[in-house]
Scaffold this active site. Structure first.
Site, PDB file in Angstrom:
ATOM      1  N   LYS A 182       0.844  -1.208   0.000  1.00 43.96           N
ATOM      2  CA  LYS A 182       0.000   0.000   0.000  1.00 43.96           C
ATOM      3  C   LYS A 182       0.880   1.259   0.000  1.00 43.96           C
ATOM      4  O   LYS A 182       2.092   1.165  -0.005  1.00 43.96           O
ATOM      5  CB  LYS A 182      -0.949  -0.039   1.197  1.00 43.96           C
ATOM      6  CG  LYS A 182      -1.758  -1.349   1.315  1.00 43.96           C
ATOM      7  CD  LYS A 182      -2.860  -1.472   0.271  1.00 43.96           C
ATOM      8  CE  LYS A 182      -3.425  -2.870   0.103  1.00 43.96           C
ATOM      9  NZ  LYS A 182      -4.225  -3.400   1.180  1.00 43.96           N
TER      10      LYS A 182
HETATM   11  C1  LIG Z   1      -5.198  -4.460   1.672  1.00 48.41           C
HETATM   12  C2  LIG Z   1      -6.657  -4.382   1.694  1.00 48.41           C
HETATM   13  C3  LIG Z   1      -7.434  -4.730   2.810  1.00 48.41           C
HETATM   14  C4  LIG Z   1      -6.878  -5.413   4.033  1.00 48.41           C
HETATM   15  O1  LIG Z   1      -5.793  -4.819   4.600  1.00 48.41           O
HETATM   16  P1  LIG Z   1      -4.765  -5.683   5.489  1.00 48.41           P
HETATM   17  O2  LIG Z   1      -3.932  -4.626   6.130  1.00 48.41           O
HETATM   18  O3  LIG Z   1      -3.998  -6.550   4.540  1.00 48.41           O
HETATM   19  O4  LIG Z   1      -5.564  -6.461   6.465  1.00 48.41           O
HETATM   20  C5  LIG Z   1      -8.807  -4.517   2.761  1.00 48.41           C
HETATM   21  N1  LIG Z   1      -9.404  -4.017   1.669  1.00 48.41           N
HETATM   22  C6  LIG Z   1      -8.694  -3.707   0.560  1.00 48.41           C
HETATM   23  C7  LIG Z   1      -9.429  -3.148  -0.616  1.00 48.41           C
HETATM   24  C8  LIG Z   1      -7.313  -3.884   0.535  1.00 48.41           C
HETATM   25  O5  LIG Z   1      -6.631  -3.598  -0.580  1.00 48.41           O
END
Ligand SMILES: *Cc1c(COP(=O)(O)O)cnc(C)c1O
Length: 373
Positions: A182
């Site tokens: 991210k």
């Molecule tokens: C990455 C992601 C999540 C979950 O995040 P984590 O930190 O991996 O638990 C939820 N929704 C979307 C759209 C994501 O890209």
């Protein structure tokens, strides 16, 4: 041979120094670094509160708890997302109801949402897919009309804007993830943004076992008494992670600039070719967590990119097609035809701030050769 992932973190010497300082401090968890990280994200997106938690999935779970979602309730979600967006509804014993996406952007389609509203519907979770904010004004009008809460899964969209307003301010709560792919990385990490004091309080309760005060504030006020008033979890973020997050937040403007430059480079080279990027709305600033294209013969193209060392990915298998959802909710093909059709053609190609210009050229030339070949 080159190996290019589709996404990766960028850690600087300053980031490393910030983590080392946290390790030498009095608090490894529940200390001042967590509050500082919360303030820095809230300030960046213009939200009133930020509540840091262990990961983005925990943030979604906390958001559902804060809204008192429970058995018998329905929450409308898009199918074109990571499973956690819908799983958080199941965690509360409620039912996720899938509303299809728009064909050009793959963002949740407000018309499809309208058709899924019943007298059991309590909330909508909309995903700013790939980093592009949804049609929030239309979603807000719909939510208000039916008395629904609005949650943004903004895990792709930290730093994006919609009609000049930051992602983080567009829904009752917005959820971010700080997974390494991210925009901002803390290893694992998440945060919920809200302007509402009541939700902020419930989120803080939930991440700390449902206990009314945390250990540090008890120590500071010299008290031992605490009460558990709700069934919460230990979903806390550590000070070590928060220190990394605050340091990374300082670099977010550069990260976003770089992601947008890479997108502009790809846009220009794919124009008029069989490689078709998703449409971008006029009223947004896209945060480009992903760069998604549609290609003919996707599986062959995917395999050839992988063979050439290019880490392409598919985001996503529509959630309602996963065996768990088929088996427990009886979902399947035909429920969201737009997402199902898009799924057969989409590909995410490398998009991360440290992607080199040579690698961008290599991705473009390999992809164009593959689709033409
Ligand atoms: C990455 C992601 C999540 C979950 O995040 P984590 O930190 O991996 O638990 C939820 N929704 C979307 C759209 C994501 O890209």
């Amino acid at each position: 041979m080159r190996k290019i992932p589709y996404g990766r973190q960028h850690i600087s010497e300053d980031d490393i120094r910030a983590v080392a300082e946290a390790l030498k401090s009095d608090y490894l968890t529940t200390g001042p670094q967590v509050a500082e990280f919360e303030s820095s994200v809230a300030a960046c997106c213009g939200a009133g509160h930020g509540v840091a938690v262990a990961n983005g999935t925990a943030a979604l779970h906390a958001a559902m708890f804060a809204l008192n979602i429970g058995p018998g309730d329905e929450v409308i979600v898009p199918p074109m997302t990571f499973a956690a967006t819908a799983n958080c509804v199941l965690y509360m014993g409620a039912t996720p109801v899938f509303a299809d996406v728009c064909p050009d952007t793959l963002l949740i389609d407000p018309d499809k949402v309208r058709k899924r509203v019943t007298d059991r519907t309590r909330a909508i979770i909309a995903v700013d897919y790939a980093g592009q904010p949804c049609d929030w004004n239309t979603l807000r009008a719909l939510a208000d009309k039916h008395g629904l809460s609005l949650v943004a899964d903004g895990c792709h969209a930290l730093g994006g804007t919609y009609r000049g307003a930051g992602v983080g301010t567009l829904a009752d709560m917005t959820v971010f993830s700080f997974h390494p792919v991210k925009h901002v990385a803390t290893g694992e990490g998440g945060m919920i943004m809200t302007d509402r004091d009541d939700l902020d309080q419930r989120l803080r309760l939930f991440r700390n076992h449902g206990i009314t005060t945390d250990a540090r504030s008890r120590e500071e006020t010299g008290q031992w008494f605490y009460e558990m008033t709700e069934l919460g979890y230990n979903y806390r973020l550590t000070d070590i992670q928060a220190a990394l997050g605050t340091s990374q937040m300082r670099r977010l403007p550069d990260f976003l600039k770089r992601r947008r430059e890479i997108a502009a480079f790809y846009d220009e080279r794919f124009a008029g070719t069989p490689v078709r990027p998703l449409a971008v709305r006029e009223d947004v600033e896209h945060a480009y967590h992903l760069y998604v294209v549609r290609v003919p013969d996707r599986d062959r193209v995917f395999n050839e990119l992988r063979a050439a060392g290019i880490g392409a990915q598919v985001h996503y298998i529509p959630v309602h097609l996963h065996p768990y959802y088929r088996n427990t909710l009886g979902t399947g093909e035909g429920l969201c035809p737009v997402a199902e059709e898009a799924y057969r053609h989409i590909l995410s190609i490398p998009m991360f701030p440290s992607l080199e210009r040579d690698d961008m050229r290599y991705v473009v030339s390999t992809l164009l050769e593959t689709v033409h070949g």
